[in-house]
Design a protein around this motif. Structure first.
Motif, PDB file in Angstrom:
ATOM      1  N   HIS A 186      -2.375  -2.566  40.754  1.00 22.89           N
ATOM      2  CA  HIS A 186      -2.413  -2.345  39.307  1.00 22.89           C
ATOM      3  C   HIS A 186      -2.054  -0.908  38.943  1.00 22.89           C
ATOM      4  CE1 HIS A 186      -4.414  -6.254  38.834  1.00 22.89           C
ATOM      5  NE2 HIS A 186      -3.975  -6.171  37.594  1.00 22.89           N
ATOM      6  N   GLY A 187      -2.126   0.007  39.900  1.00 23.82           N
ATOM      7  CA  GLY A 187      -1.803   1.409  39.629  1.00 23.82           C
ATOM      8  C   GLY A 187      -0.364   1.781  39.935  1.00 23.82           C
ATOM      9  N   LEU A 188       0.398   0.840  40.503  1.00 27.17           N
ATOM     10  CA  LEU A 188       1.794   1.117  40.845  1.00 27.17           C
ATOM     11  C   LEU A 188       2.721   0.276  39.976  1.00 27.17           C
ATOM     12  CD1 LEU A 188       1.484   1.221  44.729  1.00 27.17           C
ATOM     13  CD2 LEU A 188       1.892   3.151  43.215  1.00 27.17           C
ATOM     14  N   ARG A 189       3.862   0.854  39.652  1.00 23.89           N
ATOM     15  CA  ARG A 189       4.848   0.215  38.779  1.00 23.89           C
ATOM     16  C   ARG A 189       5.834  -0.588  39.626  1.00 23.89           C
ATOM     17  NH1 ARG A 189       6.315   2.166  33.932  1.00 23.89           N
ATOM     18  NH2 ARG A 189       5.269   4.108  34.413  1.00 23.89           N
ATOM     19  N   CYS A 190       6.219  -1.758  39.121  1.00 25.24           N
ATOM     20  CA  CYS A 190       7.285  -2.535  39.757  1.00 25.24           C
ATOM     21  C   CYS A 190       8.606  -1.828  39.442  1.00 25.24           C
ATOM     22  CB  CYS A 190       7.313  -3.966  39.234  1.00 25.24           C
ATOM     23  SG  CYS A 190       8.717  -4.899  39.845  1.00 25.24           S
ATOM     24  N   LEU A 191       9.360  -1.497  40.462  1.00 26.18           N
ATOM     25  CA  LEU A 191      10.596  -0.750  40.260  1.00 26.18           C
ATOM     26  C   LEU A 191      11.728  -1.626  39.731  1.00 26.18           C
ATOM     27  CD1 LEU A 191      10.373   1.396  43.475  1.00 26.18           C
ATOM     28  CD2 LEU A 191       9.853   2.098  41.150  1.00 26.18           C
ATOM     29  N   VAL A 192      11.562  -2.934  39.824  1.00 28.00           N
ATOM     30  CA  VAL A 192      12.565  -3.851  39.287  1.00 28.00           C
ATOM     31  C   VAL A 192      12.289  -4.091  37.807  1.00 28.00           C
ATOM     32  CG1 VAL A 192      13.510  -6.184  39.436  1.00 28.00           C
ATOM     33  CG2 VAL A 192      12.917  -4.954  41.519  1.00 28.00           C
ATOM     34  N   CYS A 193      11.047  -4.435  37.478  1.00 28.53           N
ATOM     35  CA  CYS A 193      10.675  -4.773  36.094  1.00 28.53           C
ATOM     36  C   CYS A 193      10.450  -3.521  35.255  1.00 28.53           C
ATOM     37  CB  CYS A 193       9.400  -5.610  36.080  1.00 28.53           C
ATOM     38  SG  CYS A 193       9.501  -7.061  37.135  1.00 28.53           S
TER      39      CYS A 193
ATOM     40  N   ALA B 139       8.461  -6.315  44.506  1.00 25.95           N
ATOM     41  CA  ALA B 139       7.023  -6.169  44.228  1.00 25.95           C
ATOM     42  C   ALA B 139       6.197  -6.901  45.284  1.00 25.95           C
ATOM     43  CB  ALA B 139       6.696  -6.696  42.838  1.00 25.95           C
ATOM     44  N   GLN B 140       6.665  -8.065  45.714  1.00 28.27           N
ATOM     45  CA  GLN B 140       5.959  -8.795  46.768  1.00 28.27           C
ATOM     46  C   GLN B 140       5.969  -8.002  48.065  1.00 28.27           C
ATOM     47  OE1 GLN B 140       7.989 -12.557  46.850  1.00 28.27           O
ATOM     48  NE2 GLN B 140       6.997 -13.290  44.989  1.00 28.27           N
ATOM     49  N   ASP B 141       7.108  -7.390  48.375  1.00 28.95           N
ATOM     50  CA  ASP B 141       7.197  -6.561  49.584  1.00 28.95           C
ATOM     51  C   ASP B 141       6.272  -5.347  49.490  1.00 28.95           C
ATOM     52  OD1 ASP B 141       9.077  -8.303  50.585  1.00 28.95           O
ATOM     53  OD2 ASP B 141      10.799  -7.038  50.061  1.00 28.95           O
TER      54      ASP B 141
ATOM     55  N   ASN C 172       8.281  -2.310  33.498  1.00 32.87           N
ATOM     56  CA  ASN C 172       7.233  -2.330  32.480  1.00 32.87           C
ATOM     57  C   ASN C 172       6.063  -3.186  32.928  1.00 32.87           C
ATOM     58  OD1 ASN C 172       8.510  -4.759  32.326  1.00 32.87           O
ATOM     59  ND2 ASN C 172       8.512  -4.880  30.107  1.00 32.87           N
ATOM     60  N   GLN C 173       6.024  -3.506  34.215  1.00 31.00           N
ATOM     61  CA  GLN C 173       4.934  -4.285  34.774  1.00 31.00           C
ATOM     62  C   GLN C 173       4.383  -3.582  36.003  1.00 31.00           C
ATOM     63  OE1 GLN C 173       6.808  -8.083  35.653  1.00 31.00           O
ATOM     64  NE2 GLN C 173       5.772  -9.008  33.919  1.00 31.00           N
ATOM     65  N   THR C 174       3.103  -3.833  36.262  1.00 32.80           N
ATOM     66  CA  THR C 174       2.525  -3.321  37.497  1.00 32.80           C
ATOM     67  C   THR C 174       2.947  -4.223  38.643  1.00 32.80           C
ATOM     68  OG1 THR C 174       0.515  -4.629  37.275  1.00 32.80           O
ATOM     69  CG2 THR C 174       0.515  -2.446  36.241  1.00 32.80           C
ATOM     70  N   LEU C 175       2.699  -3.766  39.857  1.00 29.31           N
ATOM     71  CA  LEU C 175       3.004  -4.594  41.033  1.00 29.31           C
ATOM     72  C   LEU C 175       2.199  -5.887  41.013  1.00 29.31           C
ATOM     73  CD1 LEU C 175       3.167  -2.166  44.086  1.00 29.31           C
ATOM     74  CD2 LEU C 175       5.026  -3.280  42.899  1.00 29.31           C
ATOM     75  N   ALA C 176       0.978  -5.817  40.513  1.00 25.58           N
ATOM     76  CA  ALA C 176       0.120  -7.001  40.488  1.00 25.58           C
ATOM     77  C   ALA C 176       0.661  -8.061  39.525  1.00 25.58           C
ATOM     78  CB  ALA C 176      -1.297  -6.604  40.086  1.00 25.58           C
ATOM     79  N   GLU C 177       1.343  -7.647  38.462  1.00 28.20           N
ATOM     80  CA  GLU C 177       1.839  -8.583  37.455  1.00 28.20           C
ATOM     81  C   GLU C 177       3.218  -9.132  37.783  1.00 28.20           C
ATOM     82  OE1 GLU C 177       1.852  -5.875  34.225  1.00 28.20           O
ATOM     83  OE2 GLU C 177      -0.239  -6.203  33.709  1.00 28.20           O
ATOM     84  N   SER C 178       3.981  -8.432  38.607  1.00 29.61           N
ATOM     85  CA  SER C 178       5.378  -8.777  38.845  1.00 29.61           C
ATOM     86  C   SER C 178       5.533  -9.827  39.946  1.00 29.61           C
ATOM     87  CB  SER C 178       6.154  -7.521  39.230  1.00 29.61           C
ATOM     88  OG  SER C 178       7.477  -7.853  39.563  1.00 29.61           O
TER      89      SER C 178
END
Length: 180
Positions: free
Chosen positions: A70-77, A90-92, A79-85
């Protein structure tokens, strides 16, 4: 023995002819169906093993992994956290978090790992340091600049009005009394 060999050759050539016409012999069709079914089961088993391997963290480490995701940003999306993407990257990255937690690394070490790899942008709340000052202070500076421009504009408008002359006052009074 020669007749058996000749029979097998004829069957083989007939099967090839049927295959070239798009007709699959029954045995071949059954074998192909079995092969496809086996491959599907193997892939399903591999996927289940991968999901099971990812879910083997103890509950305490799972909570830490969720907090970090939840504290890291998805680099693809972005505007979403890793947990949301659901993006593959993000899965990796979530898998990397779990692997590092299982290896005994602390939350700070894991965050530093991702910052070193992807920069401060990967954090959903970037740290307050000289390189991010503009990011943190920029909105407040723009707001202050907007208030300065507004105050200056209002001050100019107040000073630009000249008082009404006696003739203009008389005309305004007539207009207000008659309505035309």
């Amino acid at each position: 023995m020669k007749s058996l060999l000749a029979f097998a050759r004829r069957r083989f050539h007939r099967s090839l002819e049927n295959l070239s016409r798009g007709q699959l012999p029954g045995l071949f069709r059954t074998a192909l169906a079995g092969l496809l079914l086996g491959m599907a089961l193997a892939l399903a088993g591999a996927a289940r093993a991968q999901v099971h391997a990812a879910a083997t963290l103890p509950p305490v480490l799972e909570q830490r992994a969720d907090k970090l995701a939840h504290g890291l940003r998805c680099l693809v999306c972005q505007n979403q956290t890793l947990a949301e993407s659901n993006a593959p990257l993000a899965q990796d990255m979530r898998k990397l978090i779990r692997d590092q937690l299982a290896a005994g690394r602390s939350d700070v070490q894991i965050m530093r790992f991702f910052e070193d790899r992807y920069g401060d942008f990967v954090r959903y709340d970037p740290p307050f340091k000289p390189i991010t000052w503009l990011l943190w202070l920029g909105p407040f500076a723009l707001l202050a600049l907007g208030f300065l421009v507004l105050a200056r504009t209002l001050k100019r408008r107040a000073g630009a009005r000249a008082p009404l002359t006696a003739d203009e006052r008389e005309r305004a009074a007539r207009f207000l009394d008659t309505g035309s």
